[in-house]
Design an enzyme around this catalytic site. Structure first.
Site, short mmCIF file in Angstrom:
data_model
loop_
_atom_site.label_atom_id
_atom_site.label_comp_id
_atom_site.label_asym_id
_atom_site.label_seq_id
_atom_site.Cartn_x
_atom_site.Cartn_y
_atom_site.Cartn_z
N LYS A 220 -12.06 1.20 -1.90
CA LYS A 220 -11.01 1.78 -2.74
C LYS A 220 -11.52 1.80 -4.18
CE LYS A 220 -7.67 1.16 0.79
NZ LYS A 220 -6.94 0.24 1.63
N HIS B 95 -5.60 -3.04 -2.85
CA HIS B 95 -5.25 -2.11 -3.94
C HIS B 95 -5.24 -2.77 -5.31
CE1 HIS B 95 -4.27 0.98 -1.00
NE2 HIS B 95 -3.73 0.01 -0.30
N SER C 38 0.79 -1.22 0.00
CA SER C 38 0.00 0.00 0.00
C SER C 38 0.83 1.27 0.00
CB SER C 38 -0.99 -0.01 1.17
OG SER C 38 -0.32 -0.26 2.38
C1 PLP Z 1 -6.97 0.04 3.13
C2 PLP Z 1 -6.40 -1.28 3.43
C3 PLP Z 1 -7.02 -2.15 4.33
C4 PLP Z 1 -8.20 -1.73 5.15
O1 PLP Z 1 -9.35 -1.66 4.41
P1 PLP Z 1 -10.54 -0.73 4.92
O2 PLP Z 1 -11.72 -1.22 4.17
O3 PLP Z 1 -10.13 0.65 4.57
O4 PLP Z 1 -10.65 -0.93 6.39
C5 PLP Z 1 -6.49 -3.41 4.49
N1 PLP Z 1 -5.39 -3.80 3.84
C6 PLP Z 1 -4.74 -2.97 2.99
C7 PLP Z 1 -3.51 -3.45 2.28
C8 PLP Z 1 -5.22 -1.68 2.77
O5 PLP Z 1 -4.57 -0.86 1.97
#
Ligand code: PLP
Length: 391
Positions: free
Chosen positions: A238, A206, A178
């Site tokens: 996302k 992602h 990330s």
């Molecule tokens: C954003 C993210 C999460 C968390 O997801 P949310 O739905 O925002 O709680 C988990 N793992 C990774 C790699 C992320 O980038």
């Protein structure tokens, strides 16, 4: 005074340039954000396909609210599991090609649910050192042995797996890291899982919606089919532009999570409005090849535009494009200098990234256009020429 130590800790954060400040965004999530009365060109959201403010999704949500009301009123295992949630889980299984999928309220909660449900005392969890905070916390919560391997280092992981005498072994990895944007070698990880009788948990926060044919995600990107050893976690806040997450995998494992993942059982099911909207979002993702093509051409444009500078950009082919600056102060100065020009690029500092690797994290979206990218390239080049990046 009560909590003097808290004041001191806060001052320490401030002194170390680690205090986080929120901005209030006075507009929907698009690449033009209204902040403090100013319109800013933003490279900060994870809305990779530009769906968060989609009028189609907003309309779907409005209709769903009229049909279902806004609350679910209970947890999935009591009375909160409504038709939109059921339809969403079915649509997620269809879309990913998994035997079954389970919908969680957030990705953080999905990870906190999965790991303790599958591993406990006497078991071992093998994590990439750059894994997301939610995976790190999930391991701690599980009480399993916490074994971390060097980033993407398969030989290191293989030797750690070989040494381990744990009853059950879980390998945990981000698919797209990330803060760096690079992609884990999932086929190699799966091979190691097979060879050492381990499970593979893939966090595709992602990659889902972005990678693979029709945005099916990182497994599809590698042509890796589902297997009883694989748990696939995708987030829906996302690229999908809404919120929530899901876990997909074998029937019996999903049934086990339904019974034993505490962040599934002991929480109120998300609003049916969100679930119904996500079904529509999956359709937009599936039909969104034009969005992914635009995104990838913008990624190429940015990298090409900065390729002859001395900016340190790790090899990333995804929408996450970091510029490594090192010190927290330089990262903050750079972010501030861009903000002065109406461009919002967040500075990312420890503990989100390792000490000494503070950076600008550029996130691209299909909502950007070529001029937006060119404006960012020009601004970064100007900062470099002004000497801002040299330490
Ligand atoms: C954003 C993210 C999460 C968390 O997801 P949310 O739905 O925002 O709680 C988990 N793992 C990774 C790699 C992320 O980038």
């Amino acid at each position: 005074m009560i909590a003097d130590d808290i004041d001191q800790a806060l001052q320490e954060l401030e002194g170390n340039k680690l205090l986080r400040k929120r901005r209030v965004i006075a507009s929907p999530c698009t690449v033009q954000a209204e902040v403090d009365g100013r319109s800013m060109l933003t490279f900060a959201s994870n809305d990779y396909l530009g769906l968060a403010a989609s009028p189609i999704l907003a309309e779907t949500a409005a209709e769903a609210a009229r049909r279902w009301g806004v609350g679910s009123g209970g947890s999935h295992v009591v009375t909160g599991h409504m038709q939109p949630h059921e339809a969403l889980e079915q649509a997620l299984a269809d879309f990913t090609g998994a035997p079954r999928a389970l919908y969680f309220s957030t990705g953080y909660m999905a990870n906190l649910g999965i790991v303790p449900a599958l591993a406990g005392r006497g078991d071992a969890v093998f994590s990439d050192r750059l894994n997301h905070a939610s995976l790190i916390d999930a391991v701690l919560l599980s009480r399993a042995e916490n074994i971390r391997y060097r980033h993407n280092d398969m030989a290191h992981l293989a030797s750690l797996l070989k040494e381990s005498k744990a009853k059950r072994k879980l390998i945990l990895t981000d698919s797209v890291f990330s803060m760096d944007g690079d992609i884990a070698s999932l086929p190699a990880l799966f091979e190691l899982a097979q060879a050492h009788d381990a499970w593979l948990v893939i966090d595709d926060a992602h990659g889902f919606g972005v990678l693979g044919p029709h945005g099916q995600g990182s497994m599809a990107h590698f042509g890796l089919p589902f297997h009883p050893r694989i748990l696939y976690m995708g987030t829906l806040g996302k690229a999908a532009g809404v919120s929530g997450a899901f876990v997909a995998g074998a029937d019996n494992v999903m049934e086990w999570l339904l019974q034993r993942a505490r962040t599934y059982t002991f929480t109120t099911a998300t609003s049916p409005v969100i679930a119904a909207t996500l079904v529509k979002s999956l359709e937009l993702i599936r039909e969104g090849n034009h969005l992914r093509e635009r995104l990838f051409s913008l990624i190429e444009r940015l990298r090409a535009g900065l390729s002859h500078t001395r900016l340190e950009m790790p090899p990333s082919s995804t929408a996450i494009q970091p510029v490594i600056l090192g010190s927290n102060e330089t990262a903050l100065l750079a972010s501030k200098a861009l903000a002065d020009q109406g461009i919002l690029v967040p500075a990312i500092r420890p503990p989100t990234v390792p000490k000494g690797s503070a950076r600008l994290r550029i996130s691209l979206s299909a909502g950007h256009n070529a001029e937006d990218i060119d404006r960012l390239i020009a601004a970064l080049k100007a900062l470099q020429e002004a000497g801002l990046f040299y330490r």
